[in-house]
Design a protein around this motif. Structure first.
Motif, PDB file in Angstrom:
ATOM      1  N   MET A   1      56.085 -15.673  -4.237  1.00  0.00           N
ATOM      2  CA  MET A   1      55.397 -16.149  -5.413  1.00  0.00           C
ATOM      3  C   MET A   1      54.947 -17.572  -5.198  1.00  0.00           C
ATOM      4  O   MET A   1      55.163 -18.139  -4.164  1.00  0.00           O
ATOM      5  N   GLU A   3      55.007 -21.026  -4.823  1.00  0.00           N
ATOM      6  CA  GLU A   3      55.743 -22.275  -4.762  1.00  0.00           C
ATOM      7  C   GLU A   3      54.747 -23.426  -4.707  1.00  0.00           C
ATOM      8  O   GLU A   3      55.102 -24.551  -4.878  1.00  0.00           O
ATOM      9  N   CYS A  44      60.275  -7.900  -7.158  1.00  0.00           N
ATOM     10  CA  CYS A  44      59.990  -8.269  -5.770  1.00  0.00           C
ATOM     11  C   CYS A  44      60.943  -7.489  -4.869  1.00  0.00           C
ATOM     12  O   CYS A  44      62.031  -7.096  -5.295  1.00  0.00           O
ATOM     13  N   TRP A  46      62.184  -8.901  -2.219  1.00  0.00           N
ATOM     14  CA  TRP A  46      63.107  -9.917  -1.707  1.00  0.00           C
ATOM     15  C   TRP A  46      63.767 -10.598  -2.900  1.00  0.00           C
ATOM     16  O   TRP A  46      63.343 -10.395  -4.054  1.00  0.00           O
ATOM     17  N   ARG A  47      64.762 -11.447  -2.594  1.00  0.00           N
ATOM     18  CA  ARG A  47      65.400 -12.218  -3.664  1.00  0.00           C
ATOM     19  C   ARG A  47      65.754 -13.591  -3.094  1.00  0.00           C
ATOM     20  O   ARG A  47      66.877 -13.844  -2.686  1.00  0.00           O
ATOM     21  N   CYS A  48      64.740 -14.430  -3.041  1.00  0.00           N
ATOM     22  CA  CYS A  48      64.945 -15.760  -2.455  1.00  0.00           C
ATOM     23  C   CYS A  48      65.802 -16.607  -3.400  1.00  0.00           C
ATOM     24  O   CYS A  48      65.616 -16.558  -4.620  1.00  0.00           O
ATOM     25  N   TYR A  50      65.698 -19.611  -4.114  1.00  0.00           N
ATOM     26  CA  TYR A  50      64.976 -20.629  -4.887  1.00  0.00           C
ATOM     27  C   TYR A  50      63.921 -20.029  -5.814  1.00  0.00           C
ATOM     28  O   TYR A  50      63.143 -20.742  -6.434  1.00  0.00           O
ATOM     29  N   CYS A  51      63.879 -18.706  -5.907  1.00  0.00           N
ATOM     30  CA  CYS A  51      62.775 -18.050  -6.622  1.00  0.00           C
ATOM     31  C   CYS A  51      62.698 -18.518  -8.082  1.00  0.00           C
ATOM     32  O   CYS A  51      63.699 -18.587  -8.780  1.00  0.00           O
ATOM     33  N   VAL A  53      60.977 -16.961 -10.424  1.00  0.00           N
ATOM     34  CA  VAL A  53      60.627 -15.858 -11.334  1.00  0.00           C
ATOM     35  C   VAL A  53      61.817 -15.592 -12.264  1.00  0.00           C
ATOM     36  O   VAL A  53      62.936 -15.381 -11.795  1.00  0.00           O
ATOM     37  N   LEU A  56      64.215 -11.897 -12.361  1.00  0.00           N
ATOM     38  CA  LEU A  56      63.724 -11.231 -11.144  1.00  0.00           C
ATOM     39  C   LEU A  56      64.474  -9.918 -10.928  1.00  0.00           C
ATOM     40  O   LEU A  56      65.699  -9.875 -11.015  1.00  0.00           O
ATOM     41  N   GLY A 106      56.398 -11.802  -8.269  1.00  0.00           N
ATOM     42  CA  GLY A 106      56.894 -10.790  -7.345  1.00  0.00           C
ATOM     43  C   GLY A 106      55.970 -10.740  -6.140  1.00  0.00           C
ATOM     44  O   GLY A 106      55.129 -11.626  -5.961  1.00  0.00           O
ATOM     45  N   ASN A 140      55.350 -12.654   0.977  1.00  0.00           N
ATOM     46  CA  ASN A 140      56.496 -12.753   1.883  1.00  0.00           C
ATOM     47  C   ASN A 140      56.224 -12.001   3.187  1.00  0.00           C
ATOM     48  O   ASN A 140      57.067 -11.984   4.080  1.00  0.00           O
ATOM     49  N   LYS A 166      55.273 -16.365   3.999  1.00  0.00           N
ATOM     50  CA  LYS A 166      56.573 -17.030   3.846  1.00  0.00           C
ATOM     51  C   LYS A 166      57.425 -16.930   5.112  1.00  0.00           C
ATOM     52  O   LYS A 166      57.641 -15.841   5.636  1.00  0.00           O
TER      53      LYS A 166
HETATM   54  S1  SF4 Z   1      61.960 -13.390  -4.382  1.00  0.00           S
HETATM   55 FE1  SF4 Z   1      59.899 -12.599  -4.045  1.00  0.00          FE
HETATM   56  S2  SF4 Z   1      58.670 -13.602  -5.631  1.00  0.00           S
HETATM   57 FE2  SF4 Z   1      60.544 -14.773  -5.443  1.00  0.00          FE
HETATM   58  S3  SF4 Z   1      60.081 -16.409  -3.958  1.00  0.00           S
HETATM   59 FE3  SF4 Z   1      60.992 -14.685  -2.813  1.00  0.00          FE
HETATM   60  S4  SF4 Z   1      59.254 -13.496  -2.093  1.00  0.00           S
HETATM   61 FE4  SF4 Z   1      58.498 -14.837  -3.744  1.00  0.00          FE
END
Ligand code: SF4
Length: 283
Positions: A1, A3, A44, A46-48, A50-51, A53, A56, A106, A140, A166
């Motif tokens: 998403m 940044e 999404c 993934w689950r970064c 620092y996300c 969203v 999420l 996402g 990503n 990413k």
């Molecule tokens: S979890 Fe998904 S939406 Fe959130 S920063 Fe990572 S790649 Fe981006």
């Protein structure tokens, strides 16, 4: 998403009252970015850590209502180009459209209609005389193997496109820790090579301290080795967008994350530049 513009942005996804389209007024870019969110379900793969969203969830973009997206995007571009949005909502000196960005809550390439969306955006860019404006995909990179995503990237290249791919760590342990993904480094390499062959590609890297500890020397070395390998193999990268923590994470781990001093970001950027790459730092 996204940044990218969040640190300086007046970022209000609901401010235009639309499902897919939202404006970002970016002081840094000195203009308005037209955001397209294909993930109104906050999903999404993934689950970064620092996300940003909220709420999420693990999953994909829901089916895109193409007619609604077209109506929203045409309506909003019309408002920007011919209406009074710029005069009434955007400070002087920033009354220009900077880009159109697929940057949602996402992973945008998880939308089955991804290529159709790019085709639509390209058509509307032409319709509104926005050929000069960039069409940015913030991704990503995990779904680049899909034929429809590759078709979309080819189309993006015809419409002044840029992929922001990413890469926060160049190790499987690191990606599991930071992005909560079990992807392999070989897959990331393959996807990056494919993306950059289809459309100009930047890396976007988020660099921050976890539990008070900055990325290790080993993290840095792995990242540099990975990029160096790609460059030696002839992969063409536009450069690296190196981010600190612009805004607080909205994930449960938020309290474990902290921003690095800009000097530390700059020191790492200098090492990346030594590879011959352009690096843009946003603290
Ligand atoms: S979890 Fe998904 S939406 Fe959130 S920063 Fe990572 S790649 Fe981006």
């Amino acid at each position: 998403m996204s940044e990218r513009t969040l640190s300086t942005a007046d970022h209000d996804r609901d401010s235009a009252g639309l499902r897919y389209v939202y404006p970002v007024i970016s002081r840094r870019a000195g203009g308005v970015s037209v955001g397209i969110n294909l993930n109104p379900n906050n999903a999404c793969n993934w689950r970064c850590l620092y996300c940003q969203v909220p709420n999420l969830t693990l999953g994909s973009a829901p089916p895109v209502d193409m007619a609604r997206l077209e109506q929203e995007l045409r309506g909003f571009l019309h408002e920007l180009v011919h209406g009074d949005f710029m005069a009434s909502r955007v400070p002087e000196g920033m009354r220009r459209i900077n880009d159109i960005a697929l940057s949602g809550n996402g992973e945008p390439t998880s939308a089955a209609e991804f290529a159709e969306v790019i085709e639509l955006v390209g058509r509307l860019k032409a319709e509104f005389g926005l050929a000069e404006q960039k069409l940015v995909l913030i991704t990503n990179g995990s779904l680049i193997q899909r034929e429809s995503v590759q078709r979309g990237l080819r189309l993006m290249a015809q419409h002044n496109g840029a992929v922001w791919f990413k890469l926060d760590r160049a190790s499987e342990v690191g990606m599991l820790a930071i992005n909560d993904t079990r992807t392999t480094l070989a897959k990331v390499r393959e996807h990056l090579v494919t993306a950059s062959a289809l459309c100009p590609t930047w890396l976007q890297t988020c660099w921050f301290a976890l539990d008070g500890a900055p990325p290790s020397g080993r993290d840095e070395d792995e990242y540099l080795d990975f990029l160096s390998g790609l460059l030696h193999a002839g992969t063409r990268l536009q450069g690296v967008l190196l981010y600190g923590l612009a805004r607080p994470s909205l994930q449960p781990e938020a309290a474990r994350l902290s921003a690095l001093p800009v000097a530390e970001l700059e020191a790492f950027a200098a090492r990346v530049r030594d590879l011959g790459l352009v690096v843009r730092v946003s603290g």
